[in-house]
Design a protein around this motif. Sequence first.
Motif, PDB file in Angstrom:
ATOM      1  N   THR A   1       0.846  -1.184   0.000  1.00 13.76           N
ATOM      2  CA  THR A   1       0.000   0.000   0.000  1.00 13.76           C
ATOM      3  C   THR A   1       0.888   1.242   0.000  1.00 13.76           C
ATOM      4  N   CYS A   2       0.428   2.273  -0.690  1.00  7.34           N
ATOM      5  CA  CYS A   2       1.244   3.482  -0.819  1.00  7.34           C
ATOM      6  C   CYS A   2       0.344   4.679  -1.058  1.00  7.34           C
ATOM      7  N   TRP A   3       0.880   5.846  -0.754  1.00 11.05           N
ATOM      8  CA  TRP A   3       0.148   7.090  -0.892  1.00 11.05           C
ATOM      9  C   TRP A   3       1.074   8.150  -1.455  1.00 11.05           C
ATOM     10  N   GLU A   4       0.508   9.114  -2.116  1.00 13.64           N
ATOM     11  CA  GLU A   4       1.293  10.237  -2.598  1.00 13.64           C
ATOM     12  C   GLU A   4       1.425  11.240  -1.459  1.00 13.64           C
ATOM     13  N   GLY A   5       2.615  11.786  -1.275  1.00  9.56           N
ATOM     14  CA  GLY A   5       2.811  12.740  -0.184  1.00  9.56           C
ATOM     15  C   GLY A   5       2.813  12.038   1.154  1.00  9.56           C
ATOM     16  N   ARG A   6       2.253  12.698   2.142  1.00  8.37           N
ATOM     17  CA  ARG A   6       2.203  12.123   3.492  1.00  8.37           C
ATOM     18  C   ARG A   6       1.126  11.049   3.577  1.00  8.37           C
ATOM     19  N   PRO A   7       1.508   9.830   3.928  1.00  8.04           N
ATOM     20  CA  PRO A   7       0.496   8.780   4.054  1.00  8.04           C
ATOM     21  C   PRO A   7      -0.396   9.009   5.273  1.00  8.04           C
ATOM     22  N   PRO A   8      -1.625   8.483   5.240  1.00  7.87           N
ATOM     23  CA  PRO A   8      -2.529   8.626   6.379  1.00  7.87           C
ATOM     24  C   PRO A   8      -2.018   7.872   7.609  1.00  7.87           C
ATOM     25  N   ALA A   9      -1.140   6.923   7.404  1.00  9.83           N
ATOM     26  CA  ALA A   9      -0.529   6.167   8.503  1.00  9.83           C
ATOM     27  C   ALA A   9       0.855   5.731   8.034  1.00  9.83           C
TER      28      ALA A   9
END
Length: 180
Positions: A11-19
């Motif tokens: 799992t990955c996110w752009e910018g700051r991840p939610p966790a």
Amino acid sequence: MKFIVYDIEATCWEGRPPATVQETIEIGAYQVDSYGQVGPCFSRLIKPILHPQLSHFCRRLTHIEQPDINRAKDFTRVIRDFQNWIDVDGEPYTLAAWGKFDEAQLRRDCALHRLDDYWLDPSINLKLQYRELRKLPKKRGLAAAVRHEGFEWTGAQHRALDDAENTVKVFRKLLDMWRY
């Protein structure tokens, strides 16, 4: 002795991840014998439990769609299948991945799911060893190493089985040079 050349996607996110907690969402691997012969492959998607909805960034990067993740088995079941696939013949093995992220992520997932991680030993970091073998000033990404060794990239980047297949190309070329 056989080698399990593998790759994971998480799992990955752009910018700051939610966790700060990532989870493995895909694993792909090939068995390679000590002569460099490529054996069977393993490929599975894994349904994350902490963040079951993939971010738009993650879907775009990996080309893994949410309906496919929704149908996937959980980490515990997939990793048991993976361990059985590795150990089907009882032959000793060494795990090999491009970089340290894959092994570290699998260890975090084992901890999250309260599973033993003994099966991750022995493991080798091909990216680090590649830098040393080729006397490079800094670590080289997989795509750059594949090109440097004279191979064409096959498949899609950031898909576990395709990344594992491309890692196998470099692995086989330098088969007698890896330390394990």
